[in-house]
Design a protein around this motif. Structure first.
Motif, PDB file in Angstrom:
ATOM      1  N   MET A   1     -30.483  16.197  -6.039  1.00 24.06           N
ATOM      2  CA  MET A   1     -31.073  14.852  -6.224  1.00 24.06           C
ATOM      3  C   MET A   1     -30.685  13.961  -5.023  1.00 24.06           C
ATOM      4  SD  MET A   1     -30.625  12.219  -9.448  1.00 24.06           S
ATOM      5  CE  MET A   1     -28.839  12.140  -9.379  1.00 24.06           C
ATOM      6  N   THR A   2     -31.665  13.278  -4.457  1.00 29.13           N
ATOM      7  CA  THR A   2     -31.340  12.359  -3.363  1.00 29.13           C
ATOM      8  C   THR A   2     -30.698  11.108  -3.954  1.00 29.13           C
ATOM      9  OG1 THR A   2     -33.472  13.030  -2.487  1.00 29.13           O
ATOM     10  CG2 THR A   2     -32.327  11.290  -1.294  1.00 29.13           C
ATOM     11  N   THR A   3     -29.626  10.689  -3.337  1.00 34.02           N
ATOM     12  CA  THR A   3     -28.975   9.464  -3.814  1.00 34.02           C
ATOM     13  C   THR A   3     -29.830   8.255  -3.456  1.00 34.02           C
ATOM     14  OG1 THR A   3     -26.839  10.496  -3.478  1.00 34.02           O
ATOM     15  CG2 THR A   3     -26.843   8.106  -3.663  1.00 34.02           C
ATOM     16  N   LEU A   4     -29.976   7.357  -4.410  1.00 37.42           N
ATOM     17  CA  LEU A   4     -30.693   6.103  -4.150  1.00 37.42           C
ATOM     18  C   LEU A   4     -29.716   5.144  -3.475  1.00 37.42           C
ATOM     19  CD1 LEU A   4     -33.063   4.108  -4.476  1.00 37.42           C
ATOM     20  CD2 LEU A   4     -32.271   3.680  -6.820  1.00 37.42           C
ATOM     21  N   LEU A   5     -30.032   4.788  -2.230  1.00 39.39           N
ATOM     22  CA  LEU A   5     -29.119   3.927  -1.455  1.00 39.39           C
ATOM     23  C   LEU A   5     -29.385   2.460  -1.762  1.00 39.39           C
ATOM     24  CD1 LEU A   5     -28.994   5.410   2.171  1.00 39.39           C
ATOM     25  CD2 LEU A   5     -27.293   5.581   0.366  1.00 39.39           C
ATOM     26  N   MET A   6     -28.622   1.911  -2.694  1.00 41.95           N
ATOM     27  CA  MET A   6     -28.749   0.475  -3.011  1.00 41.95           C
ATOM     28  C   MET A   6     -27.602  -0.259  -2.310  1.00 41.95           C
ATOM     29  SD  MET A   6     -31.519   0.244  -4.772  1.00 41.95           S
ATOM     30  CE  MET A   6     -31.426  -1.416  -5.409  1.00 41.95           C
ATOM     31  N   THR A   7     -27.411   0.082  -1.045  1.00 42.64           N
ATOM     32  CA  THR A   7     -26.326  -0.519  -0.260  1.00 42.64           C
ATOM     33  C   THR A   7     -26.933  -1.498   0.745  1.00 42.64           C
ATOM     34  OG1 THR A   7     -26.499   1.370   1.231  1.00 42.64           O
ATOM     35  CG2 THR A   7     -24.778   1.455  -0.434  1.00 42.64           C
ATOM     36  N   PRO A   8     -26.144  -2.483   1.166  1.00 44.46           N
ATOM     37  CA  PRO A   8     -26.684  -3.408   2.182  1.00 44.46           C
ATOM     38  C   PRO A   8     -26.567  -2.809   3.583  1.00 44.46           C
ATOM     39  CG  PRO A   8     -24.604  -4.240   1.295  1.00 44.46           C
ATOM     40  CD  PRO A   8     -24.834  -2.899   0.662  1.00 44.46           C
ATOM     41  N   GLY A   9     -27.061  -1.631   3.760  1.00 38.67           N
ATOM     42  CA  GLY A   9     -27.103  -0.945   5.042  1.00 38.67           C
ATOM     43  C   GLY A   9     -26.016   0.102   5.156  1.00 38.67           C
TER      44      GLY A   9
ATOM     45  N   VAL B   1     -34.832  -1.297  -7.908  1.00 41.80           N
ATOM     46  CA  VAL B   1     -33.915  -2.324  -8.433  1.00 41.80           C
ATOM     47  C   VAL B   1     -33.853  -2.189  -9.955  1.00 41.80           C
ATOM     48  CG1 VAL B   1     -33.496  -4.813  -8.623  1.00 41.80           C
ATOM     49  CG2 VAL B   1     -34.401  -3.864  -6.497  1.00 41.80           C
ATOM     50  N   ARG B   2     -35.016  -1.993 -10.577  1.00 39.95           N
ATOM     51  CA  ARG B   2     -35.058  -1.851 -12.047  1.00 39.95           C
ATOM     52  C   ARG B   2     -34.183  -0.672 -12.478  1.00 39.95           C
ATOM     53  NH1 ARG B   2     -34.319  -4.500 -15.324  1.00 39.95           N
ATOM     54  NH2 ARG B   2     -35.698  -6.010 -14.367  1.00 39.95           N
ATOM     55  N   ARG B   3     -34.329   0.474 -11.773  1.00 46.35           N
ATOM     56  CA  ARG B   3     -33.525   1.655 -12.127  1.00 46.35           C
ATOM     57  C   ARG B   3     -32.030   1.346 -12.002  1.00 46.35           C
ATOM     58  NH1 ARG B   3     -33.227   7.094  -8.511  1.00 46.35           N
ATOM     59  NH2 ARG B   3     -31.240   7.748  -9.389  1.00 46.35           N
ATOM     60  N   THR B   4     -31.670   0.622 -10.958  1.00 43.27           N
ATOM     61  CA  THR B   4     -30.256   0.286 -10.720  1.00 43.27           C
ATOM     62  C   THR B   4     -29.744  -0.645 -11.821  1.00 43.27           C
ATOM     63  OG1 THR B   4     -30.690   0.463  -8.368  1.00 43.27           O
ATOM     64  CG2 THR B   4     -28.685  -0.727  -8.993  1.00 43.27           C
ATOM     65  N   LEU B   5     -30.557  -1.630 -12.173  1.00 45.24           N
ATOM     66  CA  LEU B   5     -30.116  -2.610 -13.180  1.00 45.24           C
ATOM     67  C   LEU B   5     -30.056  -1.964 -14.564  1.00 45.24           C
ATOM     68  CD1 LEU B   5     -32.117  -5.673 -11.824  1.00 45.24           C
ATOM     69  CD2 LEU B   5     -29.661  -5.176 -11.514  1.00 45.24           C
ATOM     70  N   ASP B   6     -30.976  -1.044 -14.833  1.00 44.46           N
ATOM     71  CA  ASP B   6     -30.924  -0.314 -16.112  1.00 44.46           C
ATOM     72  C   ASP B   6     -29.634   0.517 -16.180  1.00 44.46           C
ATOM     73  OD1 ASP B   6     -33.294  -1.421 -16.879  1.00 44.46           O
ATOM     74  OD2 ASP B   6     -34.528   0.356 -16.501  1.00 44.46           O
ATOM     75  N   ALA B   7     -29.311   1.161 -15.060  1.00 41.45           N
ATOM     76  CA  ALA B   7     -28.076   1.966 -15.025  1.00 41.45           C
ATOM     77  C   ALA B   7     -26.865   1.060 -15.242  1.00 41.45           C
ATOM     78  CB  ALA B   7     -27.968   2.695 -13.688  1.00 41.45           C
TER      79      ALA B   7
ATOM     80  N   VAL C   1     -23.991   2.008  -4.817  1.00 40.87           N
ATOM     81  CA  VAL C   1     -23.863   0.577  -4.547  1.00 40.87           C
ATOM     82  C   VAL C   1     -22.595   0.391  -3.718  1.00 40.87           C
ATOM     83  CG1 VAL C   1     -25.152  -0.154  -6.610  1.00 40.87           C
ATOM     84  CG2 VAL C   1     -22.663   0.061  -6.734  1.00 40.87           C
ATOM     85  N   ALA C   2     -22.469  -0.764  -3.069  1.00 42.81           N
ATOM     86  CA  ALA C   2     -21.386  -0.934  -2.093  1.00 42.81           C
ATOM     87  C   ALA C   2     -20.166  -1.604  -2.726  1.00 42.81           C
ATOM     88  CB  ALA C   2     -21.886  -1.762  -0.914  1.00 42.81           C
ATOM     89  N   ARG C   3     -19.029  -1.383  -2.089  1.00 41.77           N
ATOM     90  CA  ARG C   3     -17.810  -2.044  -2.565  1.00 41.77           C
ATOM     91  C   ARG C   3     -17.819  -3.510  -2.123  1.00 41.77           C
ATOM     92  NH1 ARG C   3     -13.883  -1.981   1.823  1.00 41.77           N
ATOM     93  NH2 ARG C   3     -14.908  -0.944   3.553  1.00 41.77           N
ATOM     94  N   GLY C   4     -16.993  -4.300  -2.777  1.00 43.91           N
ATOM     95  CA  GLY C   4     -16.787  -5.674  -2.316  1.00 43.91           C
ATOM     96  C   GLY C   4     -15.977  -5.645  -1.033  1.00 43.91           C
TER      97      GLY C   4
END
Ligand SMILES: Cc1ncc(COP(=O)(O)O)c(C=O)c1O
Length: 363
Positions: A1-9, A347-353, A322-325
Motif C-alpha cells: 500500500m502506498t503511504t498517503l503523505l499528509m505531511t507539509p512537504g 483530507v476526508r480519509r485522514t480526518l476519518d482515521a 502526518v508530521a510531528r510537531g
C-alpha cells in the motif's frame, strides 16, 4: 500500500509529474532543455505575481534562503527577523552565522506577526537594511501578513525578504503588488515535485543590494545565475538538476489545467475541512490565537491520553503519514499537510482515521 503523505512537504508527486521525472536524460546545455527551463520560469512568474527575475537555485529551500542572505548583505549589516515559528527562527540563525546583526521583531510562536511590531523594531534599529518574514511558517500553520509587513518595511526603506517555501503555489502571492524584494520557494511542497530545487524572485531593489553586497558567495551567486539565463541559449551555471526542472514544469501544467484560482480554493477548502474536524472532534489547534491560518497545513494539539506519537503511529498503521510537531510543540502536537496534489478526499480519509483513533482512545 502506498503511504498517503499528509505531511507539509515533501508532498505527493502526481503521476504526470513522476513521469516527467523519468524522462530519458537530456543534456543541460541542449536547446531542448533550455526551452523547458525558460518555460518553467515563465510559468512560475505568475505564481509569484512577479514580472521580473525568477532564478532557479540548485538546492532545497534552505540553500536558497542562505543564498538570499549571502547575495544581499555584507558582514555586520543589520536586519529585522520575524521569528514566530521554527522557519523564521531558522532564517534568523542563518543570517547570524553569516555575520549579520539580527533584531527579532517577534519570537512568540503562538502569535501572528503584527506589522506594527515590525515597524517598532525598525524604528528602534534605523540602520536595519531588511526585514525577513516567513509567509506560511510550517511549524505553526500561521499565515503572516506579507502586505502589511511590506508596507512597514517600505516606510523605513528596508528590503523585504519572504520565505514562501510552504505557501507559493497553494496561496496567492503578489510579489510586485505587495512590494516584496526577495521571495524564495522550493520544489517539494505546493509545487508537487521532488526535493532539490528552489526558485527565487528578485526586485530591482534587491539587485541594487546584490551589486554592493560583500558576503562571499560562489555556487549560489545570483548574478552568475542571471547571466547564464541571459545567454542566447538560457542555462544555469553548473549541471542543472534537469529532472526536477522537468517535474516542476509538469506540475505547473497540472496547476494550469486545474486553474490557479481553483487550486487556491481547493487549499482553502481542505484547510477549512481540517479546522472544522478539529473542533468537531473536541481537539484544539496548536496555536489557537493565530490571526490568520495557512491554507497549506494545520498544526493540532494531540489529546493527552493518546499523545502525538500515538496519533502518528496509529495513522501510519492506517497508511497515512502526518508530521510531528516542531520545537517546543514536539511532545504535544502533530501537523497535517494539505497542499500540492492533496485532494479533499485525502483530507476526508485522514480526518476519518483521526476520528477512529480518538474513538478507540488508545495510545
Ligand atoms: C517555511 C519553510 N522554510 C524553509 C524550509 C526549509 O526548506 P528545505 O527543507 O527545502 O531546505 C521549510 C521546510 O519545511 C519550510 O517549511
Amino acid at each position: 500500500m502506498t503511504t498517503l503523505l499528509m505531511t507539509p512537504g515533501p508532498t505527493r508527486v502526481p503521476e504526470s509529474v513522476l513521469a516527467a521525472g523519468a524522462m530519458p536524460m537530456v543534456h543541460h546545455r541542449s536547446d531542448e532543455f533550455s526551452g523547458l527551463l525558460v518555460s518553467t520560469l515563465d510559468r512560475l512568474r505568475p505564481l509569484f505575481g512577479a514580472t521580473g527575475d525568477v532564478l532557479p537555485v540548485h538546492a532545497t529551500g534552505r540553500g536558497a534562503l542562505e543564498a538570499a542572505i549571502t547575495n544581499l548583505f555584507s558582514p555586520g549589516d543589520e536586519v529585522v527577523a520575524c521569528c514566530n515559528g521554527r522557519f523564521g527562527e531558522m532564517w534568523a540563525e542563518i543570517a547570524t552565522r553569516f555575520g549579520l546583526v539580527v533584531h527579532r521583531a517577534c519570537s512568540d510562536w503562538s502569535r501572528s506577526i503584527d506589522p506594527r511590531d515590525v515597524e517598532a523594531t525598525l524604528d528602534a534599529h534605523p540602520m536595519a537594511r531588511a526585514v525577513m518574514l516567513p509567509h506560511s511558517d510550517t511549524s505553526t500553520g500561521v499565515l503572516n501578513d506579507v502586505a502589511g509587513v511590506a508596507a512597514a518595511a517600505r516606510r523605513s526603506g528596508a528590503l523585504l525578504l519572504v520565505d514562501a517555501v510552504s505557501s507559493l503555489g497553494g496561496v496567492p502571492f503578489r510579489f510586485d503588488d505587495w512590494g516584496v524584494d526577495v521571495a524564495v520557494t522550493a520544489s517539494q511542497k505546493c509545487l508537487m515535485s521532488s526535493p532539490g530545487l528552489s526558485f527565487v524572485a528578485l526586485s530591482h531593489r534587491a539587485w541594487e543590494a546584490q551589486a554592493v553586497a560583500r558576503l562571499p558567495r560562489s555556487y549560489f551567486d545570483f548574478a552568475a545565475i542571471r547571466k547564464a539565463l541571459a545567454r542566447a541559449r538560457p542555462e544555469t551555471p553548473g549541471t542543472t538538476p534537469v529532472h526536477i526542472v522537468a517535474q516542476v514544469h509538469a506540475a505547473l501544467t497540472c496547476i494550469g489545467e486545474e486553474g490557479v484560482a481553483n487550486v487556491f480554493a481547493r487549499h482553502q477548502q481542505m484547510a477549512l475541512m481540517t479546522r472544522e474536524a478539529v473542533s468537531a472532534l473536541g481537539l484544539s489547534l496548536q496555536c489557537p490565537a493565530l490571526g490568520q491560518l495557512s491554507p497549506t497545513l494545520t498544526a493540532i494539539r494531540a489529546p493527552e491520553h493518546i499523545g502525538p506519537a500515538g496519533i502518528r503511529d496509529q495513522m501510519k498503521a492506517r497508511g497515512i503519514l502526518v508530521a510531528r510537531g516542531l520545537g517546543r510543540f514536539e511532545s504535544t502536537c502533530f501537523r497535517i499537510g494539505h497542499m500540492g496534489d492533496i485532494r479533499p478526499a485525502d483530507v476526508r480519509r485522514t480526518l476519518d482515521a483521526l476520528a477512529e483513533i480518538l474513538r478507540s482512545g488508545t495510545r
